[in-house]
Design a protein around this motif. Structure first.
Motif, PDB file in Angstrom:
ATOM      1  N   ILE A  63       0.937  -1.245  -0.096  1.00 20.39           N
ATOM      2  CA  ILE A  63      -0.093   0.032  -0.051  1.00 20.39           C
ATOM      3  C   ILE A  63       0.751   1.301  -0.162  1.00 20.39           C
ATOM      4  CG2 ILE A  63      -1.701   1.315   1.425  1.00 20.39           C
ATOM      5  CD1 ILE A  63      -2.729  -1.371   0.138  1.00 20.39           C
ATOM      6  N   THR A  76      -4.917   6.786   0.825  1.00 17.98           N
ATOM      7  CA  THR A  76      -4.479   6.023  -0.077  1.00 17.98           C
ATOM      8  C   THR A  76      -4.802   6.582  -1.633  1.00 17.98           C
ATOM      9  OG1 THR A  76      -6.477   4.680  -0.001  1.00 17.98           O
ATOM     10  CG2 THR A  76      -4.608   3.961   1.131  1.00 17.98           C
ATOM     11  N   GLY A  79      -7.039   5.127  -4.315  1.00 18.37           N
ATOM     12  CA  GLY A  79      -7.832   3.803  -3.740  1.00 18.37           C
ATOM     13  C   GLY A  79      -8.987   4.298  -3.051  1.00 18.37           C
ATOM     14  N   PRO A  91     -13.908   0.689 -10.732  1.00 14.11           N
ATOM     15  CA  PRO A  91     -13.247   1.878 -10.299  1.00 14.11           C
ATOM     16  C   PRO A  91     -11.745   1.968 -10.371  1.00 14.11           C
ATOM     17  CG  PRO A  91     -14.768   1.161  -8.751  1.00 14.11           C
ATOM     18  CD  PRO A  91     -14.543   0.036  -9.874  1.00 14.11           C
ATOM     19  N   SER A  92     -11.244   3.178 -10.383  1.00 15.56           N
ATOM     20  CA  SER A  92      -9.614   3.094 -10.233  1.00 15.56           C
ATOM     21  C   SER A  92      -9.326   2.879  -9.031  1.00 15.56           C
ATOM     22  CB  SER A  92      -9.041   4.116 -10.888  1.00 15.56           C
ATOM     23  OG  SER A  92      -9.547   5.429 -10.138  1.00 15.56           O
ATOM     24  N   GLY A  93      -8.185   2.376  -8.589  1.00 16.09           N
ATOM     25  CA  GLY A  93      -7.578   2.084  -7.162  1.00 16.09           C
ATOM     26  C   GLY A  93      -6.076   1.534  -7.472  1.00 16.09           C
ATOM     27  N   GLU A  94      -5.423   2.181  -7.907  1.00 14.62           N
ATOM     28  CA  GLU A  94      -3.866   1.844  -8.461  1.00 14.62           C
ATOM     29  C   GLU A  94      -3.101   2.370  -7.534  1.00 14.62           C
ATOM     30  OE1 GLU A  94      -5.135   0.390 -12.705  1.00 14.62           O
ATOM     31  OE2 GLU A  94      -3.935   2.062 -12.523  1.00 14.62           O
ATOM     32  N   ASN A  96      -1.265   1.096  -5.461  1.00 14.46           N
ATOM     33  CA  ASN A  96      -0.322   0.048  -4.764  1.00 14.46           C
ATOM     34  C   ASN A  96      -0.128  -0.625  -6.060  1.00 14.46           C
ATOM     35  OD1 ASN A  96      -3.040  -0.999  -5.110  1.00 14.46           O
ATOM     36  ND2 ASN A  96      -2.979  -2.053  -3.216  1.00 14.46           N
ATOM     37  N   LYS A  97      -0.204  -0.493  -7.286  1.00 11.14           N
ATOM     38  CA  LYS A  97      -0.127  -1.009  -8.355  1.00 11.14           C
ATOM     39  C   LYS A  97       1.043  -0.919  -9.005  1.00 11.14           C
ATOM     40  CE  LYS A  97      -2.608  -2.925 -12.598  1.00 11.14           C
ATOM     41  NZ  LYS A  97      -3.928  -2.771 -13.151  1.00 11.14           N
TER      42      LYS A  97
END
Lengths: 394, 98
Positions: A63, A76, A79, A91-94, A96-97
């Motif tokens: 994270i 975040t 996130g 949805p986007s939430g990257e 930690n990608k």
């Protein structure tokens, strides 16, 4: 009056320590992200209230946390609840990608790297070891990760993209992890040249880019490592940490797995400056904020013990850029001390009287407000300290 | 309504309660439940399944009706008791470590 803010990453959460310029009385905030490993936290030089933290777990992965108020609150980035942005409706939430680049032609992984047994092994993202915010833009941050690669965000950690020229460097397939993994742990930005950056990888060595991260060259000439088949090999050296003074960007200092080294030409050639150190093994190294020839290390007994010599915790200071070292012990435990000081766990502030800080695996964070002459603990019972950074605030 | 139970760390991360309720269109499968969970809480993406491969992270397991579903095909329909909300879908973290 100036203040200092010390950002401490530990095995079980993050802590923020603050004091005025006297550095006598400290406020302790935390644990933030309790129970998670905080490998590293660092503030933006361009906006000191913008902080970034690498929060990681063997269970739940990586994270990235961001604060815009100096660590009081965290988010975040990327996130949160956001409307779908793709045809798939997700949805986007990257934040930690971290996904390694693949070949544009084949879509396959760029390369493999060498495993412990000498066979080739696929690159596998494990965690972010180090976050290095841009010197000029609060939304741009570089991340050094395991397996060794360099990522960058330009949107405040909402999304990350690899600078694959490093891993695609000709020697990438020969990189091999040390016992602690194949981690990119040091990132140094050159304040005099935005295109130049230095990084270090255990156990590949040091590398430099002069074109903003597109291409890289190994800068390990002069290093000598008896634990590899060719002690003078181009790569394979277990660099533990590097440091540079912002006003002397061509001069680099290195604590290697054995040997303290110095380069006066941006890493083109290194020479040993271990001098009279009682052991040249250790993890941390740093430079005085105002004296580019004053450097600090914490010698550690090795191999395998990884605690101070004779149970006496001592920092060492050289005022001559290496070779001539003096022990700094006043206020540090001089008996029965068997802690370690990990590679990212030393920092300096830039107050007139330079403060030096380091954290231990025993949970102590020590401060010297007078450049190393006198030390005292700020906190003594934190979880094992993984990283220490300091911000000097107006 | 599907009831999902998460480990404490993920509840803290997602800022949700001990039990998450999700609307999931049939067929209710491992994949559709996790897709719906990550859609509601994007911060959980990558924490249960790997970002790239969507493989379950090694130290987590999925339990339904007292049975370990961790190695079942992701598109296999879950038991009716889970689909109806009578039994929870449990994400369980390994009890280990320091």
């Amino acid at each position: 009056m100036s203040k200092v803010r010390v950002l401490v990453g530990t095995h079980k959460g993050a802590f923020v320590l603050t004091a005025d310029g006297t550095r006598n009385k400290w406020d302790v905030s935390g644990p933030h992200f309790a129970g998670w490993e905080i490998y590293h936290m660092k503030g933006s030089p361009a906006d000191p209230n913008r902080l970034y933290a690498s929060q990681t777990s063997g269970w739940f992965g990586q994270i990235i946390q961001r604060s815009s108020d100096g660590g009081k609150t965290w988010e975040t980035p990327g996130g949160g609840l956001k409307p779908p942005t793709s045809e798939g409706g997700m949805p986007s939430g990257e934040s930690n990608k971290f996904v390694y680049d693949t070949s544009a032609e084949t879509g396959k992984p760029l390369t493999t790297h060498q495993w412990y047994d000498g066979t080739q092994h696929p690159w596998e993202f494990k965690r972010v070891w180090h976050l290095e915010p841009s010197l000029t833009d609060p939304n741009t941050v570089y991340a050094g990760v395991e397996d060794a690669a360099l990522f960058r965000t330009t949107d405040g950690a909402a999304s990350w993209h690899e600078l694959a020229g490093l891993r695609g460097h000709g020697t990438g397939p020969k990189w091999q992890p040390g016992a602690g993994g194949l981690g990119l742990h040091t990132i140094i930005l050159d304040p005099s040249n935005p295109q130049r950056m230095f990084i270090a990888i255990s156990a590949a060595g040091a590398f430099r880019t002069d074109d903003g991260g597109k291409t890289w060259q190994a800068i390990n000439q002069g290093l000598r490592s008896q634990y590899i088949p060719d002690p003078k090999a181009e790569i394979g050296h277990c660099v533990h940490h590097m440091a540079m003074h912002g006003k002397r960007p061509g001069v680099l200092f290195m604590q290697k797995h054995w040997d303290v080294m110095r380069s006066d030409n941006a890493g083109e050639l290194w020479h040993e400056v271990s001098g009279n150190l009682p052991t040249d093994f250790g993890f941390v190294i740093d430079v005085h904020a105002h004296e580019p020839e004053t450097i600090y290390v914490v010698p550690i007994k090795s191999d395998s013990e990884h605690f101070p010599l004779e149970g006496r915790l001592s920092a060492y200071r050289s005022r001559t850029g290496g070779n001539e070292w003096e022990p700094l012990t006043k206020g540090l435990p001089q008996a029965n001390c068997y802690v370690n000081v990990l590679r990212d766990a030393m920092a300096v502030d830039s107050l007139d009287s330079c403060g030096v800080y380091f954290g231990t695996t025993g949970g102590q964070v020590y401060v010297s407000p007078d450049a190393g002459d006198n030390w005292s603990p700020i906190v003594e019972n934190l979880p094992a300290v993984l990283s220490v950074e300091v911000q000097t605030l107006a | 309504m599907i009831h999902v139970l998460l480990p404490a760390h993920l509840r803290t991360l997602a800022q949700c309660g001990s039990e998450v309720e999700l609307e999931v269109s049939p067929p209710v499968t491992l994949r559709s439940v996790l897709d719906a969970l990550e859609s509601r809480y994007p911060v959980l993406r990558g924490t249960i399944r790997d970002h790239g491969t969507l493989e379950r992270r090694a130290f987590l397991r999925f339990f339904v009706c007292q049975e370990d579903w961790s190695h079942k095909p992701p598109d296999k329909p879950l038991p009716e008791a889970v689909a109806s909300g009578a039994e929870p879908f449990m994400v369980v973290g390994a009890i280990a470590g320091g």
